[in-house]
Design a protein around this motif. Structure first.
Motif, PDB file in Angstrom:
ATOM      1  N   VAL A  99       0.927  -1.062  -0.160  1.00  0.00           N
ATOM      2  CA  VAL A  99       0.073   0.490   0.230  1.00  0.00           C
ATOM      3  C   VAL A  99       0.772   1.357  -0.351  1.00  0.00           C
ATOM      4  O   VAL A  99       0.037   1.792  -0.886  1.00  0.00           O
ATOM      5  CB  VAL A  99      -0.973   0.552   1.636  1.00  0.00           C
ATOM      6  CG1 VAL A  99      -2.450  -0.914   1.314  1.00  0.00           C
ATOM      7  CG2 VAL A  99      -0.457   0.132   2.387  1.00  0.00           C
ATOM      8  N   THR A 100       1.831   1.226   0.049  1.00  0.00           N
ATOM      9  CA  THR A 100       3.179   2.475   0.279  1.00  0.00           C
ATOM     10  C   THR A 100       3.563   2.763  -0.877  1.00  0.00           C
ATOM     11  O   THR A 100       3.934   3.780  -1.246  1.00  0.00           O
ATOM     12  CB  THR A 100       3.452   2.166   1.431  1.00  0.00           C
ATOM     13  OG1 THR A 100       5.130   1.245   1.281  1.00  0.00           O
ATOM     14  CG2 THR A 100       3.092   2.199   2.945  1.00  0.00           C
ATOM     15  N   ASN A 101       4.017   1.194  -1.707  1.00  0.00           N
ATOM     16  CA  ASN A 101       4.784   1.593  -2.570  1.00  0.00           C
ATOM     17  C   ASN A 101       4.548   1.162  -3.988  1.00  0.00           C
ATOM     18  O   ASN A 101       4.443   1.041  -5.032  1.00  0.00           O
ATOM     19  CB  ASN A 101       6.370   1.101  -2.556  1.00  0.00           C
ATOM     20  CG  ASN A 101       6.973   0.788  -1.083  1.00  0.00           C
ATOM     21  OD1 ASN A 101       7.563   2.407  -0.730  1.00  0.00           O
ATOM     22  ND2 ASN A 101       7.401   0.037  -0.540  1.00  0.00           N
ATOM     23  N   GLY A 102       3.315  -0.106  -3.619  1.00  0.00           N
ATOM     24  CA  GLY A 102       2.327  -0.577  -4.218  1.00  0.00           C
ATOM     25  C   GLY A 102       2.640  -1.691  -5.166  1.00  0.00           C
ATOM     26  O   GLY A 102       2.228  -2.108  -6.534  1.00  0.00           O
ATOM     27  N   GLU A 103       4.137  -2.617  -4.629  1.00  0.00           N
ATOM     28  CA  GLU A 103       4.099  -3.662  -4.891  1.00  0.00           C
ATOM     29  C   GLU A 103       4.983  -4.081  -3.700  1.00  0.00           C
ATOM     30  O   GLU A 103       5.710  -3.345  -2.602  1.00  0.00           O
ATOM     31  CB  GLU A 103       5.408  -3.588  -5.192  1.00  0.00           C
ATOM     32  CG  GLU A 103       6.597  -2.223  -5.665  1.00  0.00           C
ATOM     33  CD  GLU A 103       7.329  -2.324  -7.423  1.00  0.00           C
ATOM     34  OE1 GLU A 103       8.737  -2.489  -6.781  1.00  0.00           O
ATOM     35  OE2 GLU A 103       7.098  -2.320  -8.249  1.00  0.00           O
ATOM     36  N   THR A 104       4.444  -5.436  -3.522  1.00  0.00           N
ATOM     37  CA  THR A 104       5.554  -5.769  -2.724  1.00  0.00           C
ATOM     38  C   THR A 104       6.468  -7.045  -3.071  1.00  0.00           C
ATOM     39  O   THR A 104       6.898  -7.799  -4.286  1.00  0.00           O
ATOM     40  CB  THR A 104       4.667  -6.768  -1.497  1.00  0.00           C
ATOM     41  OG1 THR A 104       5.600  -7.282  -0.889  1.00  0.00           O
ATOM     42  CG2 THR A 104       4.308  -7.616  -2.057  1.00  0.00           C
ATOM     43  N   GLN A 105       7.803  -7.683  -2.593  1.00  0.00           N
ATOM     44  CA  GLN A 105       8.249  -8.989  -2.770  1.00  0.00           C
ATOM     45  C   GLN A 105       7.635 -10.362  -1.968  1.00  0.00           C
ATOM     46  O   GLN A 105       7.723 -11.084  -2.665  1.00  0.00           O
ATOM     47  CB  GLN A 105       9.742  -8.743  -2.149  1.00  0.00           C
ATOM     48  CG  GLN A 105      10.513  -8.217  -2.437  1.00  0.00           C
ATOM     49  CD  GLN A 105      10.619  -7.518  -3.786  1.00  0.00           C
ATOM     50  OE1 GLN A 105      11.011  -8.886  -4.977  1.00  0.00           O
ATOM     51  NE2 GLN A 105      10.868  -6.425  -4.591  1.00  0.00           N
ATOM     52  N   GLU A 106       6.612 -10.213  -1.264  1.00  0.00           N
ATOM     53  CA  GLU A 106       5.755 -11.645  -1.044  1.00  0.00           C
ATOM     54  C   GLU A 106       4.684 -11.513  -2.538  1.00  0.00           C
ATOM     55  O   GLU A 106       3.469 -10.677  -2.379  1.00  0.00           O
ATOM     56  CB  GLU A 106       5.406 -10.902   0.434  1.00  0.00           C
ATOM     57  CG  GLU A 106       6.769 -10.546   1.108  1.00  0.00           C
ATOM     58  CD  GLU A 106       6.817 -12.358   1.482  1.00  0.00           C
ATOM     59  OE1 GLU A 106       6.328 -13.229   1.190  1.00  0.00           O
ATOM     60  OE2 GLU A 106       8.038 -12.196   1.958  1.00  0.00           O
TER      61      GLU A 106
END
Length: 148
Positions: free
Chosen positions: A98-105
């Motif tokens: 929600v803060t960056n628009g992407e996640t590694q998970e």
């Protein structure tokens, strides 16, 4: 294709907002935390039954925008049966999303909240219930969190 995916995600958020899962006071809870965002008025109380390091049951009550309510609804369905460590890992991945628009998970259906990062004022709406659940896992006493 991207528009269709965005529409699907928007529908998922609206569905959870209109018909939230686990929206009640969990009478057998041994953990509880309240969250409040004074900037927009969102309020959430998370109840959890934590035994042997596992979230045996979890629910929430409160009022707020569609994003806040949908986030809490999806959070409770995903975290049931998870360990504290798993819940913390999922929280961190969701926060990144929600803060960056992407996640590694792989966050599964929580990916619906990926677009929230484009609206900084809404990030706090989405993350509020998650801060409350983290507070429930840290201490057995009631906690209050604020996302000012």
């Amino acid at each position: 294709m991207f528009d269709e995916l965005g529409d699907l995600y928007q529908q998922l958020i609206l569905e959870h907002s209109k018909s939230p899962r686990n929206f009640h006071k969990l009478e057998i809870a041994n953990r509880m935390a309240e969250g409040h965002n004074p900037l927009c008025g969102d309020r959430v109380t998370v109840y959890a039954l934590v035994q042997d390091g596992l979230i045996k049951d979890i629910s929430f009550q409160g009022s707020g925008c569609a994003i806040s309510k949908a986030s809490a609804s999806m959070m409770t369905t995903i975290l049931k049966g998870k360990s504290r460590e798993e819940a913390t890992r999922i929280f961190e991945a969701f926060r990144d999303l929600v803060t960056n628009g992407e996640t590694q998970e792989d966050v599964g259906k929580l990916a619906a909240f990926g677009g929230v990062s484009k609206f900084p004022a809404r990030v706090k709406c989405a993350i509020l219930p998650w801060h409350a659940v983290v507070a429930t896992l840290q201490e057995a006493k009631p906690n209050v969190v604020s996302t000012e």
